[in-house]
Write an enzyme that holds these catalytic residues in place. Structure first.
Site, PDB file in Angstrom:
ATOM      1  N   LYS A 209       5.519   1.302  -0.731  1.00 39.21           N
ATOM      2  CA  LYS A 209       5.423   2.257  -1.932  1.00 39.21           C
ATOM      3  C   LYS A 209       6.079   3.354  -1.470  1.00 39.21           C
ATOM      4  CE  LYS A 209       3.396   2.057  -5.562  1.00 39.21           C
ATOM      5  NZ  LYS A 209       3.817   0.943  -6.507  1.00 39.21           N
ATOM      6  N   SER A 409       3.887  -2.703 -10.400  1.00 42.02           N
ATOM      7  CA  SER A 409       2.796  -1.672 -10.169  1.00 42.02           C
ATOM      8  C   SER A 409       1.404  -1.848 -11.147  1.00 42.02           C
ATOM      9  CB  SER A 409       3.217  -0.329  -9.751  1.00 42.02           C
ATOM     10  OG  SER A 409       2.630   0.342  -8.685  1.00 42.02           O
TER      11      SER A 409
END
EC number: 3.4.21.-
Length: 618
Positions: A209, A409
């Site tokens: 991430k 996402s």
């Protein structure tokens, strides 16, 4: 003395008259501009901007600007914008992918359209799945027996991708086919924040991430570099394979690498056009006059336009499909996901949920296709959209997700309730992870002699950007992020008939191409928007249907104001950048792009499911 006072009084009197004259002139010009914009929009709304081909000729595919799934509402009045600000203002121009494809398909069956000419000099690009979808329509057009030509003085990478679908590509003798590969770059602010003494508190879950890295690093982490190198390499290989198949040459011949390209240009003495011709990237080198002569022979001469007979894509009348009763609702999630109402270029959680609800409550809508082209964004807004989509499925309406260039996402979060997910092989998806960033400026203020003090009933009551973040607040924020991640992988596991532990192995913020996502079980099949619609019809068991697009229709006043304010907003940065040297103008454009991304971060809990590298892809 009296003469002096008369002079002073006269000076102020005439100065006031001059200022009053200027004021009235500016107001009058503003009023005239408002009237012209209003009349222009009224003409377009009433159909004044469309005309049928009066005689046989070509469809001129002269796309100006970028291709998006869902243009901003004010962009639908693109002809007026181009007339007022010039065709070169591609910043203002957004073109609907589906309008382009439907226009090509309509032209295929139009007896007055005998071919297509692609003039892409003002085309600023689009994501790979979008251009593949247009390429599919161009192939259908060619298969009908009608030719497709591409003309250009030069071809950028995106322009050439579309041009490769043509029967014949012309290039100027002084032109270039500019192929160089893909890149994903971003700005990193750690050193700047350190110099400003800004304290950055980062909370995240997911090894890959990397959206928070600009705040805590000055470069990419090794994990992010490894992951991004893999998917960007896959996208570039997909590009080469498509062009190679279209041109019927090996992929290595399309782009032999930097060293191979240098060797090839050395052999041609630096003649880029000759290199393109010898390597079969183009079919012929010709001047504008020579191309005009060839196209006139193909399509005839227009005395009115004093050119070969053709009608611009922007003038060709796209017919509205007949209402067949049953419909398949199409809802767009195009852009970063924000909490609240939709803004230009972004997805509003409340707006999109309301559109899904309208489709759910409409008895004529038998299924819903959610078209996702988003890098994600607010977790709160993503959940609002997901919950409404789940309600539609629970109500018995099949839900199919069509993934465009990105469904990463938060874009994947909102896809989880679907009965079926269709992705393009080049879609960027996954990036299953969550992060939060809080910055405080207590040290910055301290360095200039500004201090904050007071009393509170608990440390949590005193959370402020001007004070250090209390340890309790930091721990609570991390717990919230971890809870959000568990929620995310559980949603995915339930949707994909897996377990949270198995999903965690392919999550951790990892970005996947559609092809890899299919192998990992994150999507059901590879295809395009047509495949998603066909699947929705199959699940709903309907034989005849029409597509019902859910977009907010602005009022006439909104249309006028959107065109005016949009034009001003676009002209100001353009004017500023025009005054800068080219390298600085490029930097200014990048900084503006980065600031626009940050402006979309408005989650009330400061939790985000966002893929930064996907958004930086170019």
């Amino acid at each position: 003395m009296r003469t002096l006072w008369r002079f002073i009084a006269g000076f102020f009197k005439w100065t006031w008259r001059l200022l009053n004259f200027v004021r009235e002139m500016v107001l009058n010009l503003f009023f005239i501009f408002l009237v012209l914009v209003g009349v222009g929009i009224w003409m377009q709304v009433s159909g004044g901007d469309s005309k049928e081909t009066a005689s046989r000729g070509a469809l001129l595919l002269d796309i100006s600007g970028v291709i998006v799934d869902k243009p901003d509402s004010s962009q639908r009045f693109s002809k007026l914008s181009r007339q007022l600000l010039g065709a070169s203002s591609d910043r203002l121009q957004e073109n609907s992918l589906f309008d382009i494809v439907n226009t090509i398909r309509q032209a295929k069956d139009d007896r007055n359209i005998t071919g297509i000419v692609m003039d892409l000099k003002n085309f600023a690009g689009g994501d790979q799945p979008s251009m593949q979808y247009i390429g599919k329509a161009l192939k259908e057009f060619r298969d009908s027996g009608k030719p497709v030509y591409a003309v250009g003085e030069n071809y950028s990478q995106g322009q050439y991708y579309l041009a490769s679908f043509a029967n014949k590509i012309w290039l100027s003798p002084q032109g270039v086919v500019d192929l160089h590969g893909f890149a994903t770059n971003g700005l990193y602010y750690k050193s700047l924040l350190d110099k400003l003494k800004v304290s950055t508190h980062v909370f995240r879950v997911g090894t890959y991430k990397s959206a928070v890295e600009p705040f805590i690093r000055d470069d990419m982490s090794p994990a992010a570099r490894e992951a991004d190198s893999r998917w960007i390499g896959e996208l570039w290989q997909n590009y080469l394979n498509t062009v190679a198949a279209n041109r019927q040459i090996p992929a290595e011949q399309v782009f032999p690498g930097a060293q191979g390209l240098l060797e090839g240009l050395t052999k041609t003495g630096g003649d880029t056009a000759k290199y393109a011709l010898e390597n079969k990237l183009v079919d012929a080198l010709a001047s504008s006059a020579e191309i005009e002569k060839a196209l006139t022979k193909e399509f005839g001469w227009s005395k009115t336009d004093k050119n070969y007979r053709a009608i611009s894509y922007y003038d060709y009348a796209l017919k509205t499909p007949a209402d067949t009763g049953d419909s398949i609702g199409v809802v767009f999630a195009n852009g970063a996901i924000m909490d609240g109402e939709e803004t230009q270029g972004n997805v509003g959680g409340d707006t999109t949920a309301a559109q899904i609800r309208d489709a759910r409550l409409d008895p004529k809508v038998k299924a819903i296709v959610l078209r996702v082209n988003s890098p994600g964004g607010s977790v709160t807004a993503s959940e609002v959209i997901r919950a409404e989509l789940a309600a539609a499925r629970a109500a018995g309406k099949p839900v199919v997700v069509s993934m465009g260039g990105m469904a990463a996402s938060g874009g994947y979060w909102i896809s989880t309730p679907a009965n079926y997910i269709v992705a393009n092989p080049s879609t960027l998806t996954g990036s299953i992870g969550i992060f939060g960033v809080i910055t405080t400026v207590e040290n910055s203020l301290d360095s200039i002699g500004v201090h904050t003090d007071g009393v509170s009933t608990s440390p949590l009551a005193d959370v402020s950007i001007t004070r250090a973040l209390p340890p309790e607040a930091q721990l609570m924020m991390q717990l919230s992020i971890e809870n959000g991640y568990k929620r995310f992988i559980t949603l995915v596991a339930d949707a994909r008939h897996s377990t949270p532990e198995q999903i965690d192995k392919i999550a951790q913020g990892h970005v996947w191409t559609g092809q890899d996502a299919k192998a990992n079980g994150l999507v059901d099949s590879l295809g395009d928007f047509d495949d998603a619609v066909a699947k929705a019809a199959e699940l709903a068991k309907v034989k005849q249907w029409h597509l019902e697009y859910y977009v907010d229709e602005p009022t006439f006043f909104d249309k006028v104001m959107d065109n005016m304010s949009g034009s001003v907003r676009a002209m100001l940065p353009d004017a500023f950048q025009a005054m800068l040297p080219a390298p600085l103008a490029s930097v200014a454009s990048t900084v503006k792009s980065e600031s626009d991304k940050l402006a979309a971060f408005n989650d009330p809990q400061n939790r985000y499911a966002f893929c930064l590298t996907c958004a930086n892809m170019r």
